[in-house]
Design a protein around this motif. Structure first.
Motif, mmCIF file in Angstrom:
data_model
loop_
_atom_site.group_PDB
_atom_site.id
_atom_site.type_symbol
_atom_site.label_atom_id
_atom_site.label_comp_id
_atom_site.label_asym_id
_atom_site.label_seq_id
_atom_site.Cartn_x
_atom_site.Cartn_y
_atom_site.Cartn_z
ATOM 1 N N GLY A 100 -4.824 52.733 -3.153
ATOM 2 C CA GLY A 100 -5.131 51.655 -3.194
ATOM 3 C C GLY A 100 -3.734 51.036 -2.827
ATOM 4 N N GLY A 101 -3.140 51.177 -1.589
ATOM 5 C CA GLY A 101 -2.430 50.753 -1.320
ATOM 6 C C GLY A 101 -2.332 49.293 -0.539
ATOM 7 N N GLY A 102 -3.558 49.496 -0.120
ATOM 8 C CA GLY A 102 -4.237 47.915 0.560
ATOM 9 C C GLY A 102 -3.874 46.934 -0.593
ATOM 10 N N LYS A 103 -4.307 47.327 -1.719
ATOM 11 C CA LYS A 103 -4.329 46.217 -2.607
ATOM 12 C C LYS A 103 -2.991 44.871 -2.631
ATOM 13 C CE LYS A 103 -4.737 46.336 -7.610
ATOM 14 N NZ LYS A 103 -4.877 47.296 -9.086
ATOM 15 N N LYS A 104 -3.129 43.977 -3.204
ATOM 16 C CA LYS A 104 -1.752 43.179 -3.231
ATOM 17 C C LYS A 104 -1.351 43.371 -3.488
ATOM 18 C CE LYS A 104 -4.458 39.053 -1.416
ATOM 19 N NZ LYS A 104 -5.612 38.030 -2.350
ATOM 20 N N PHE A 105 0.302 42.741 -3.525
ATOM 21 C CA PHE A 105 2.040 43.262 -4.743
ATOM 22 C C PHE A 105 2.267 41.932 -3.828
ATOM 23 C CE2 PHE A 105 5.394 45.202 -5.921
ATOM 24 C CZ PHE A 105 5.088 46.096 -6.507
ATOM 25 N N PRO A 106 2.415 40.626 -5.049
ATOM 26 C CA PRO A 106 3.256 39.868 -4.796
ATOM 27 C C PRO A 106 5.250 39.162 -4.293
ATOM 28 C CG PRO A 106 2.804 39.304 -7.336
ATOM 29 C CD PRO A 106 2.771 41.216 -6.319
ATOM 30 N N LEU A 107 5.133 39.376 -2.804
ATOM 31 C CA LEU A 107 5.384 39.057 -2.064
ATOM 32 C C LEU A 107 7.112 39.049 -2.740
ATOM 33 C CD1 LEU A 107 7.297 39.090 0.941
ATOM 34 C CD2 LEU A 107 6.421 36.841 1.445
ATOM 35 N N ILE A 108 7.232 37.799 -3.476
ATOM 36 C CA ILE A 108 8.339 36.861 -4.425
ATOM 37 C C ILE A 108 8.676 38.305 -5.735
ATOM 38 C CG2 ILE A 108 6.826 36.777 -6.612
ATOM 39 C CD1 ILE A 108 9.412 34.266 -6.926
ATOM 40 N N LEU A 109 8.114 39.666 -6.094
ATOM 41 C CA LEU A 109 8.056 40.917 -6.128
ATOM 42 C C LEU A 109 8.891 41.361 -5.523
ATOM 43 C CD1 LEU A 109 5.340 41.220 -9.411
ATOM 44 C CD2 LEU A 109 7.777 40.435 -9.048
ATOM 45 N N VAL A 110 8.598 42.381 -4.375
ATOM 46 C CA VAL A 110 8.882 43.091 -3.283
ATOM 47 C C VAL A 110 10.861 41.996 -2.364
ATOM 48 C CG1 VAL A 110 9.401 43.806 -1.018
ATOM 49 C CG2 VAL A 110 6.979 42.846 -2.145
ATOM 50 N N ALA A 111 10.405 40.815 -3.086
ATOM 51 C CA ALA A 111 12.336 40.498 -2.417
ATOM 52 C C ALA A 111 12.792 40.316 -3.609
ATOM 53 C CB ALA A 111 11.862 38.820 -2.223
ATOM 54 N N PHE A 112 12.606 40.528 -4.629
ATOM 55 C CA PHE A 112 13.593 40.564 -6.197
ATOM 56 C C PHE A 112 14.131 41.619 -6.185
ATOM 57 C CE2 PHE A 112 11.752 37.121 -9.294
ATOM 58 C CZ PHE A 112 13.304 36.625 -9.217
ATOM 59 N N ALA A 113 12.889 43.255 -5.705
ATOM 60 C CA ALA A 113 13.449 44.451 -5.816
ATOM 61 C C ALA A 113 14.127 45.335 -5.176
ATOM 62 C CB ALA A 113 11.959 44.899 -5.759
ATOM 63 N N PHE A 114 14.234 44.130 -4.058
ATOM 64 C CA PHE A 114 14.925 44.537 -2.711
ATOM 65 C C PHE A 114 16.273 43.827 -2.950
ATOM 66 C CE2 PHE A 114 16.847 43.552 1.157
ATOM 67 C CZ PHE A 114 16.357 44.220 1.977
ATOM 68 N N ILE A 115 16.502 42.939 -3.175
ATOM 69 C CA ILE A 115 18.240 42.591 -3.484
ATOM 70 C C ILE A 115 19.081 43.348 -4.859
ATOM 71 C CG2 ILE A 115 18.938 40.596 -4.301
ATOM 72 C CD1 ILE A 115 17.141 38.931 -3.532
ATOM 73 N N ASP A 165 2.039 60.470 -12.103
ATOM 74 C CA ASP A 165 2.077 59.614 -11.122
ATOM 75 C C ASP A 165 0.442 60.338 -10.397
ATOM 76 O OD1 ASP A 165 3.187 56.816 -11.355
ATOM 77 O OD2 ASP A 165 4.752 57.367 -10.538
ATOM 78 N N HIS A 166 0.645 62.188 -10.078
ATOM 79 C CA HIS A 166 0.293 62.730 -9.529
ATOM 80 C C HIS A 166 -0.724 62.965 -10.795
ATOM 81 C CE1 HIS A 166 -1.546 66.798 -8.208
ATOM 82 N NE2 HIS A 166 -1.993 67.271 -9.278
ATOM 83 N N ILE A 167 -1.455 62.664 -12.035
ATOM 84 C CA ILE A 167 -2.135 62.449 -12.868
ATOM 85 C C ILE A 167 -3.043 61.244 -12.612
ATOM 86 C CG2 ILE A 167 -3.220 62.552 -15.543
ATOM 87 C CD1 ILE A 167 -1.441 64.818 -15.896
ATOM 88 N N LEU A 168 -2.091 60.061 -12.695
ATOM 89 C CA LEU A 168 -2.786 58.863 -12.445
ATOM 90 C C LEU A 168 -3.806 59.090 -10.905
ATOM 91 C CD1 LEU A 168 -0.090 57.012 -13.737
ATOM 92 C CD2 LEU A 168 -2.546 57.044 -14.746
ATOM 93 N N ARG A 169 -2.851 59.773 -9.996
ATOM 94 C CA ARG A 169 -3.718 59.475 -8.149
ATOM 95 C C ARG A 169 -4.438 60.052 -8.541
ATOM 96 N NH1 ARG A 169 1.269 60.100 -6.580
ATOM 97 N NH2 ARG A 169 0.765 62.531 -6.383
ATOM 98 N N GLY A 170 -4.820 61.305 -9.273
ATOM 99 C CA GLY A 170 -5.963 61.819 -8.983
ATOM 100 C C GLY A 170 -6.745 61.627 -9.882
ATOM 101 N N LEU A 171 -7.062 60.632 -10.829
ATOM 102 C CA LEU A 171 -8.101 59.779 -11.072
ATOM 103 C C LEU A 171 -8.929 59.155 -10.271
ATOM 104 C CD1 LEU A 171 -5.878 58.351 -14.275
ATOM 105 C CD2 LEU A 171 -8.062 60.058 -14.034
ATOM 106 N N ARG A 172 -8.680 58.461 -9.367
ATOM 107 C CA ARG A 172 -9.710 58.201 -8.427
ATOM 108 C C ARG A 172 -10.407 58.832 -7.479
ATOM 109 N NH1 ARG A 172 -5.956 52.373 -7.771
ATOM 110 N NH2 ARG A 172 -6.932 51.631 -9.633
ATOM 111 N N LYS A 173 -11.400 58.824 -7.287
ATOM 112 C CA LYS A 173 -11.949 59.848 -6.715
ATOM 113 C C LYS A 173 -13.050 58.937 -5.389
ATOM 114 C CE LYS A 173 -11.417 63.836 -9.450
ATOM 115 N NZ LYS A 173 -10.090 64.101 -9.294
ATOM 116 N N TYR A 179 -10.215 51.804 -13.161
ATOM 117 C CA TYR A 179 -9.371 52.285 -13.815
ATOM 118 C C TYR A 179 -10.598 53.492 -14.788
ATOM 119 C CZ TYR A 179 -5.794 48.773 -12.056
ATOM 120 O OH TYR A 179 -4.529 48.658 -11.334
ATOM 121 N N LEU A 180 -9.105 54.434 -15.158
ATOM 122 C CA LEU A 180 -10.329 55.730 -15.944
ATOM 123 C C LEU A 180 -9.079 55.998 -17.101
ATOM 124 C CD1 LEU A 180 -11.045 56.642 -13.312
ATOM 125 C CD2 LEU A 180 -12.546 57.675 -13.989
#
Ligand code: NDP
Length: 255
Positions: A100-115, A165-173, A179-180
């Protein structure tokens, strides 16, 4: 203003920011992942958001390592390896293998985390390779119980984080998007073992480096992830009627 004053102001700011973030996140859940919602301005594809916001932590530490290379000891080489292992994985591996890397992510959070990641990389890097008292990280630190305990906790935390994180990634087939209920590993005990692992990692870092920048980062990570773990846990309980009732949110058997 000379550098040490700027460094101290930034360090104190991280502790203050951690207190603000901790309080705020109990009221407003950060709008990404399962808590994504409208009304947060511009959005970015999640994969590129993770890459961009984590990159400075990796890069800034490396820059200070090379600037302070004359002060390098076996201990600081171990520190840089631990830091680089975490951030290389988070920046260049996690963001590319996430589902789900194409899912949206708010730019403002990216900016905060970048700083935040730029400042945090600066504080930790500059301390290790410049401001740490002379001789603190010489060969005798390798035998210090704080170093040994901290490194063990860091590695245990990183293993828990990556495996969860590996277990979470394996949930979506096959391109599934929903979500599962995660099973296995520390999911048997808590809803967010990846956050538990992350908090362990930076607690280990703080102990091993025995430094204020290390402590500031450990405090911030807990302040950021603890409220989110509670939100995720509540979300699981509401979303899945059959969610295991004996699972805690974050710390096995405790909370
Ligand atoms: P989450 O656990 O919310 O999500 C991780 C990934 O797993 C996402 O791709 C998510 O998809 C997917 N996922 C989660 N739960 C399920 C489920 N039940 N079924 C199917 N897929 C699921 O973690 P975060 O995104 O908040 O964090 C990612 C990593 O970054 C973690 O390792 C965390 O520790 C670290 N992190 C560190 C921070 C720090 O302060 N140091 C701050 C924030 C994160 P989707 O995106 O669609 O929800």
């Amino acid at each position: 203003m000379n550098e040490i004053i700027i460094y101290r102001i930034l360090l104190i700011s991280i502790f203050i920011f951690a207190a603000i973030v901790f309080t705020a996140l109990f009221r407003i859940c950060a709008p990404y992942g399962r808590h994504l919602r409208k009304g947060w301005g511009y959005y970015f594809p999640a994969r590129w958001g993770w890459l961009l916001m984590e990159f400075p932590a990796f890069m800034v530490m490396l820059i200070f390592f090379f600037i302070g290379i004359s002060k390098t000891t076996a201990v600081t080489v171990i520190f840089i390896l631990l830091w680089a292992a975490h951030y290389f994985h988070r920046t260049f591996i996690y963001s590319f293998i996430m589902k789900g890397g194409g899912k949206k992510f708010p730019l403002i959070l990216v900016a905060f985390a970048f700083i935040f990641n730029s400042i945090n990389g600066y504080l930790n890097g500059r301390y290790l390779f410049h401001f740490a008292p002379a001789g603190k990280y010489n060969a005798s630190w390798l035998h210090d119980p704080r170093f040994i305990t901290g490194v063990i906790i860091f590695i245990a935390g990183m293993s828990i984080n990556i495996y969860s994180d590996h277990i979470l990634r394996g949930l979506r087939k096959n391109g599934q998007a929903g979500y599962l209920i995660p099973q296995g590993g520390l999911f048997k005990y808590v809803s967010c073992p990846n956050y538990f692992g992350e908090i362990l990692e930076w607690t280990g870092w703080a102990i091993a480096t025995w430094s204020l920048p290390g402590l500031a980062f450990a405090v911030f990570t807990s302040a950021n992830l603890m409220p989110r773990a509670f939100s995720n846990h509540r979300w699981y309980l509401e979303y899945f009627p059959d969610y295991p009732g004996d699972r805690k949110a974050l710390i096995p058997f405790l909370i």
